[in-house]
Design a protein around this motif. Structure first.
Motif, PDB file in Angstrom:
ATOM      1  N   LEU A 194      -8.517  -3.495 -19.474  1.00  0.00           N
ATOM      2  CA  LEU A 194      -9.436  -2.438 -19.427  1.00  0.00           C
ATOM      3  C   LEU A 194      -8.997  -0.912 -20.098  1.00  0.00           C
ATOM      4  N   GLU A 195      -7.782  -0.827 -19.370  1.00  0.00           N
ATOM      5  CA  GLU A 195      -7.121   0.499 -19.634  1.00  0.00           C
ATOM      6  C   GLU A 195      -6.419   0.665 -21.112  1.00  0.00           C
ATOM      7  N   ASP A 196      -5.842  -0.460 -21.434  1.00  0.00           N
ATOM      8  CA  ASP A 196      -5.489  -0.605 -22.720  1.00  0.00           C
ATOM      9  C   ASP A 196      -6.472  -0.347 -23.901  1.00  0.00           C
ATOM     10  N   ASP A 197      -7.772  -1.195 -23.502  1.00  0.00           N
ATOM     11  CA  ASP A 197      -8.804  -1.379 -24.618  1.00  0.00           C
ATOM     12  C   ASP A 197      -9.515   0.142 -24.485  1.00  0.00           C
ATOM     13  N   TRP A 198      -9.594   0.871 -23.613  1.00  0.00           N
ATOM     14  CA  TRP A 198     -10.340   2.081 -23.513  1.00  0.00           C
ATOM     15  C   TRP A 198      -9.240   2.844 -23.885  1.00  0.00           C
ATOM     16  N   ASP A 199      -8.212   3.056 -23.943  1.00  0.00           N
ATOM     17  CA  ASP A 199      -7.201   3.995 -24.807  1.00  0.00           C
ATOM     18  C   ASP A 199      -7.361   5.384 -24.113  1.00  0.00           C
ATOM     19  N   GLY A 200      -7.069   5.665 -22.891  1.00  0.00           N
ATOM     20  CA  GLY A 200      -7.132   7.056 -22.691  1.00  0.00           C
ATOM     21  C   GLY A 200      -8.409   7.623 -22.218  1.00  0.00           C
ATOM     22  N   ARG A 201      -9.875   7.028 -22.402  1.00  0.00           N
ATOM     23  CA  ARG A 201     -10.713   7.515 -22.223  1.00  0.00           C
ATOM     24  C   ARG A 201     -11.170   7.874 -20.426  1.00  0.00           C
ATOM     25  N   PHE A 202     -10.254   7.207 -19.795  1.00  0.00           N
ATOM     26  CA  PHE A 202     -10.104   7.610 -18.080  1.00  0.00           C
ATOM     27  C   PHE A 202      -9.047   7.273 -17.724  1.00  0.00           C
ATOM     28  N   ASP A 203      -8.714   7.584 -16.420  1.00  0.00           N
ATOM     29  CA  ASP A 203      -7.342   7.732 -15.712  1.00  0.00           C
ATOM     30  C   ASP A 203      -7.207   6.647 -14.806  1.00  0.00           C
ATOM     31  N   VAL A 204      -6.291   6.034 -14.528  1.00  0.00           N
ATOM     32  CA  VAL A 204      -6.286   5.198 -13.258  1.00  0.00           C
ATOM     33  C   VAL A 204      -5.341   5.756 -12.496  1.00  0.00           C
ATOM     34  N   GLU A 205      -5.815   5.715 -11.195  1.00  0.00           N
ATOM     35  CA  GLU A 205      -4.896   6.367 -10.087  1.00  0.00           C
ATOM     36  C   GLU A 205      -4.595   4.883  -9.032  1.00  0.00           C
ATOM     37  N   LYS A 206      -3.353   4.556  -8.953  1.00  0.00           N
ATOM     38  CA  LYS A 206      -3.203   3.393  -8.239  1.00  0.00           C
ATOM     39  C   LYS A 206      -2.858   4.012  -6.665  1.00  0.00           C
ATOM     40  N   VAL A 207      -3.616   3.444  -5.713  1.00  0.00           N
ATOM     41  CA  VAL A 207      -3.293   4.028  -4.387  1.00  0.00           C
ATOM     42  C   VAL A 207      -2.896   2.978  -3.521  1.00  0.00           C
ATOM     43  N   ASN A 208      -1.643   2.787  -2.958  1.00  0.00           N
ATOM     44  CA  ASN A 208      -1.185   1.778  -2.310  1.00  0.00           C
ATOM     45  C   ASN A 208      -1.653   2.280  -0.836  1.00  0.00           C
ATOM     46  N   VAL A 209      -2.415   1.361  -0.059  1.00  0.00           N
ATOM     47  CA  VAL A 209      -2.959   1.890   1.113  1.00  0.00           C
ATOM     48  C   VAL A 209      -2.022   1.980   2.193  1.00  0.00           C
ATOM     49  N   ASP A 210      -0.770   1.153   2.268  1.00  0.00           N
ATOM     50  CA  ASP A 210       0.370   0.967   2.993  1.00  0.00           C
ATOM     51  C   ASP A 210       0.850   2.486   2.966  1.00  0.00           C
ATOM     52  N   GLU A 211       1.150   3.202   1.990  1.00  0.00           N
ATOM     53  CA  GLU A 211       1.902   4.257   1.711  1.00  0.00           C
ATOM     54  C   GLU A 211       0.898   5.440   1.703  1.00  0.00           C
ATOM     55  N   GLN A 212      -0.449   5.517   1.353  1.00  0.00           N
ATOM     56  CA  GLN A 212      -0.966   6.591   1.326  1.00  0.00           C
ATOM     57  C   GLN A 212      -2.369   6.246   2.119  1.00  0.00           C
TER      58      GLN A 212
END
Length: 89
Positions: A26-44
């Motif tokens: 989805l991120e590749d196909d939408w090419d910068g139209r939204f940001d992805v923020e990955k949140v590792n729940v163990d660390e954050q």
């Protein structure tokens, strides 16, 4: 308007590994139209608590107005695309 998809995950979470390729495609196909923020729940854990994340994976789509949509469990691409469009991506 900026749109962010927050991906709450953990390394030990099996369904999270199922969700990853859907998000990457989805991120590749939408090419910068939204940001992805990955949140590792163990660390954050503070971020996970702030968003009241209780199950994984949890995906939260936000824009400048706040949370637009929240998905718990593996979420299909079509549902994510609809929510991203609603958010203004």
């Amino acid at each position: 308007m900026s749109v962010t998809l927050k991906d709450f995950y953990a390394d030990w979470c099996g369904p999270c590994k199922t969700q990853d390729p859907i998000l990457e495609e989805l991120e590749d196909d939408w090419d910068g139209r939204f940001d992805v923020e990955k949140v590792n729940v163990d660390e954050q854990q503070d971020v996970a608590n702030e968003y009241q994340v209780r199950s994984l994976p949890t995906l939260i789509i936000e824009n400048d107005d706040g949370v637009v949509e929240r998905f718990v469990g593996v979420t299909q691409r079509e549902d994510l695309e609809d929510a991203l469009e609603d958010a203004g991506a």
